[in-house]
Design a protein around this motif. Structure first.
Motif, short mmCIF file in Angstrom:
data_model
loop_
_atom_site.label_atom_id
_atom_site.label_comp_id
_atom_site.label_asym_id
_atom_site.label_seq_id
_atom_site.Cartn_x
_atom_site.Cartn_y
_atom_site.Cartn_z
N GLY A 41 0.81 -1.22 0.00
CA GLY A 41 0.00 0.00 0.00
C GLY A 41 0.84 1.27 0.00
N LEU A 42 1.89 1.29 0.83
CA LEU A 42 2.78 2.47 0.89
C LEU A 42 3.50 2.67 -0.44
CD1 LEU A 42 4.32 2.05 4.46
CD2 LEU A 42 2.68 3.79 3.70
N LEU A 43 3.91 1.56 -1.06
CA LEU A 43 4.58 1.66 -2.36
C LEU A 43 3.65 2.25 -3.40
CD1 LEU A 43 7.08 1.11 -4.07
CD2 LEU A 43 6.20 -1.21 -4.49
N CYS A 44 2.39 1.80 -3.40
CA CYS A 44 1.40 2.35 -4.34
C CYS A 44 1.16 3.84 -4.07
CB CYS A 44 0.09 1.57 -4.23
SG CYS A 44 0.19 -0.12 -4.84
N THR A 45 1.06 4.18 -2.77
CA THR A 45 0.86 5.60 -2.41
C THR A 45 2.03 6.45 -2.88
OG1 THR A 45 -0.41 4.94 -0.46
CG2 THR A 45 0.47 7.20 -0.50
N LEU A 46 3.26 5.93 -2.71
CA LEU A 46 4.45 6.66 -3.14
C LEU A 46 4.45 6.87 -4.65
CD1 LEU A 46 7.20 7.90 -2.51
CD2 LEU A 46 8.20 5.61 -2.74
N VAL A 47 4.09 5.84 -5.40
CA VAL A 47 4.05 5.95 -6.86
C VAL A 47 3.00 6.98 -7.29
CG1 VAL A 47 3.51 4.72 -9.00
CG2 VAL A 47 4.95 3.63 -7.24
N ILE A 48 1.82 6.89 -6.66
CA ILE A 48 0.74 7.82 -7.02
C ILE A 48 1.14 9.26 -6.69
CG2 ILE A 48 -1.62 8.52 -6.47
CD1 ILE A 48 -2.22 5.52 -6.03
N ALA A 49 1.74 9.48 -5.49
CA ALA A 49 2.16 10.82 -5.09
C ALA A 49 3.22 11.37 -6.03
CB ALA A 49 2.68 10.81 -3.66
N VAL A 51 3.70 10.56 -9.21
CA VAL A 51 3.06 10.89 -10.48
C VAL A 51 2.28 12.19 -10.38
CG1 VAL A 51 1.33 10.14 -12.16
CG2 VAL A 51 2.97 8.50 -11.26
N LEU A 52 1.50 12.33 -9.29
CA LEU A 52 0.73 13.56 -9.11
C LEU A 52 1.62 14.78 -8.97
CD1 LEU A 52 -2.12 12.39 -6.69
CD2 LEU A 52 -2.31 12.96 -9.11
N SER A 53 2.74 14.62 -8.24
CA SER A 53 3.67 15.74 -8.08
C SER A 53 4.27 16.15 -9.42
CB SER A 53 4.78 15.36 -7.09
OG SER A 53 5.73 16.39 -6.99
N SER A 54 4.63 15.14 -10.21
CA SER A 54 5.19 15.43 -11.54
C SER A 54 4.17 16.13 -12.43
CB SER A 54 5.68 14.14 -12.19
OG SER A 54 6.14 14.38 -13.51
N VAL A 55 2.94 15.62 -12.41
CA VAL A 55 1.88 16.22 -13.23
C VAL A 55 1.60 17.65 -12.76
CG1 VAL A 55 -0.55 16.08 -13.85
CG2 VAL A 55 0.86 14.03 -13.86
N GLU A 56 1.56 17.85 -11.44
CA GLU A 56 1.31 19.18 -10.90
C GLU A 56 2.43 20.15 -11.26
OE1 GLU A 56 -0.52 22.33 -8.84
OE2 GLU A 56 -1.24 20.44 -9.70
N GLY A 57 3.69 19.64 -11.19
CA GLY A 57 4.81 20.48 -11.60
C GLY A 57 4.73 20.88 -13.06
N GLN A 58 4.36 19.92 -13.90
CA GLN A 58 4.19 20.24 -15.31
C GLN A 58 3.06 21.23 -15.53
OE1 GLN A 58 3.75 16.57 -17.47
NE2 GLN A 58 5.81 15.83 -16.94
N ARG A 59 1.98 21.05 -14.76
CA ARG A 59 0.85 21.98 -14.88
C ARG A 59 1.25 23.38 -14.48
NH1 ARG A 59 -2.62 24.75 -12.20
NH2 ARG A 59 -1.65 24.17 -10.22
N ARG A 60 1.97 23.49 -13.34
CA ARG A 60 2.43 24.81 -12.89
C ARG A 60 3.39 25.43 -13.89
NH1 ARG A 60 3.13 22.32 -7.76
NH2 ARG A 60 5.38 22.37 -8.13
N GLY A 61 4.29 24.60 -14.43
CA GLY A 61 5.23 25.12 -15.42
C GLY A 61 4.52 25.63 -16.65
#
Length: 388
Positions: free
Chosen positions: A31-39, A41-51
């Motif tokens: 579960g923690l591994l899945c949470t880490l992967v999801i976070a 991905v979301l962080s990367s997508v959010e960074g791209q969105r902000r950029g």
């Protein structure tokens, strides 16, 4: 009793089993591994969105900043630059019996003050304030302006009984009391600025522009000091449009305008996240009416000013988003092409480029930059009277 009932009864005596500790630990790890992967991905997508969003902001800020400067420069020289002798003449003005230092030293459409060490330039634009869409409340900026020819001699030493000097002119079109006018004698003689104290359409003396002594304002005694003979002319600056642009230490494009009523400058921020403004004179050095050289050298003669046909501008906008990692590793390059000589340009592939200084802050590498450039014709200067 059927077989299903027997099976249920048989299971009553057996102990119930759940998850073992090892199974719980393995499940939590997954579960923690899945949470880490999801976070991630979301962080990367959010960074791209902000950029992307901040890149759009830089695009908007840069476009609006360039438009604001371009709009003023397009009107540079309005009211006087169509007359070749007026361009670049030394401007003499007196206010409260003292020489005016707030006005430009010359009657020039555009003056560029180069920034030290590659920093932002100051671009100063001079024009008449009398536009058709002017401020109706003042009535000084309504209408339009064209130079008017002087028909008889004006001599500042011939005081007369009323100490009211007068210029006899060919037209009083759009001239009203309170306008600031400049008397232009020829290309080599300084031109004097004065304030109109009245106009008359006299039955025998013709059309007159009056100028009475008013020492606390613009009309010091015997000023303008130059004798104006038949053939000289007056240009009407209205309230004077004297606007400057530069970039301040807070990365803002600043617009400053001279208020000739209070003799003070009014400064406003035009756009944020603008880190650099550079401008060059576009010159015709061989007389073929095309620009062949761009540089920062301000002309000092009438012929030098007449050779300036365009102004070349570049604005550098910065994204508002601070990036954790360094996203800009070297100064942006301004591609100026290879068709004309450009001051400071060096070869960059098949073209020529000018390096733009954006490293005025320690964290400059953590931002993204966009370049906006244009060439603005000085149309009022190119539409010269007599085809000169």
């Amino acid at each position: 009793m059927n077989s299903m009932t027997n099976s249920r009864m048989a299971s009553i005596g057996k102990p119930l089993r759940g998850f073992s500790l090892i199974e719980v630990i393995v499940g939590m790890a997954i579960g923690l591994l899945c949470t880490l992967v999801i976070a991630t991905v979301l962080s990367s997508v959010e960074g791209q969105r902000r950029g992307t969003t901040q890149g759009s902001d830089a695009q908007v800020n840069g476009t609006l900043a360039l438009y604001s400067v371009q709009r003023e420069v397009a009107m540079a020289g309005y009211g006087f630059a169509s007359e070749a002798p007026a361009v670049g003449c030394t401007l003499q003005a007196m206010y409260n019996n003292a020489a005016v230092t707030a006005l430009p030293p010359r009657l020039a459409p555009v003056m560029i003050t180069q920034g030290a060490d590659g920093r932002s330039d100051t671009l100063r634009v001079l024009a008449s304030s009398k536009f058709i869409d002017g401020n109706a409340a003042t009535r000084h900026d309504i209408g339009y302006t064209v130079p008017t020819r002087v028909l008889s001699t004006y001599d500042p030493n011939d005081l007369g009984p009323t100490r009211a000097y007068q210029y006899q002119v060919s037209s009083l079109l759009s001239i009203v009391q309170g306008d600031l006018m400049v008397a232009v004698i020829d290309a080599a003689t300084p031109c004097g600025l004065f304030q109109v104290t009245g106009v008359q359409d006299h039955a025998t003396m013709g059309r007159l522009v009056l100028r009475a002594d008013d020492s606390p304002k613009w009309n010091a005694p015997r000023h303008p000091a130059q004798v104006a003979n038949n053939g000289a002319f007056l240009v009407n600056l209205g309230r004077v449009s004297d606007v400057s642009f530069t970039v301040d230490a807070n990365q803002r494009l600043m617009r400053s305008e001279l208020n000739t009523r209070s003799m003070s400058r009014i400064e406003n921020a035009v756009q944020s996240n603008i880190v650099l403004l550079k401008a060059m004179y576009g010159r015709d050095t061989d007389g073929n009416l095309t620009v062949d050289t761009y540089d920062y050298t301000t002309p000092t003669t009438n012929a030098g000013w007449l050779s300036v046909l365009t102004v070349r501008l570049v604005v550098v906008a910065r994204s508002a988003q601070y990036e954790k990692d360094k996203v800009t590793t070297k100064a942006p390059q301004w591609d100026v092409g290879a068709s004309a000589s450009v001051s400071g340009a060096v070869a960059c592939g098949t073209s020529k480029c000018v390096e733009l200084k954006v490293d005025t802050q320690d964290d400059w590498e953590h931002y993204r930059y966009q370049i906006f450039d244009t060439v603005i014709p000085l149309r009022n200067q190119r539409w010269k009277a007599g085809g000169s």
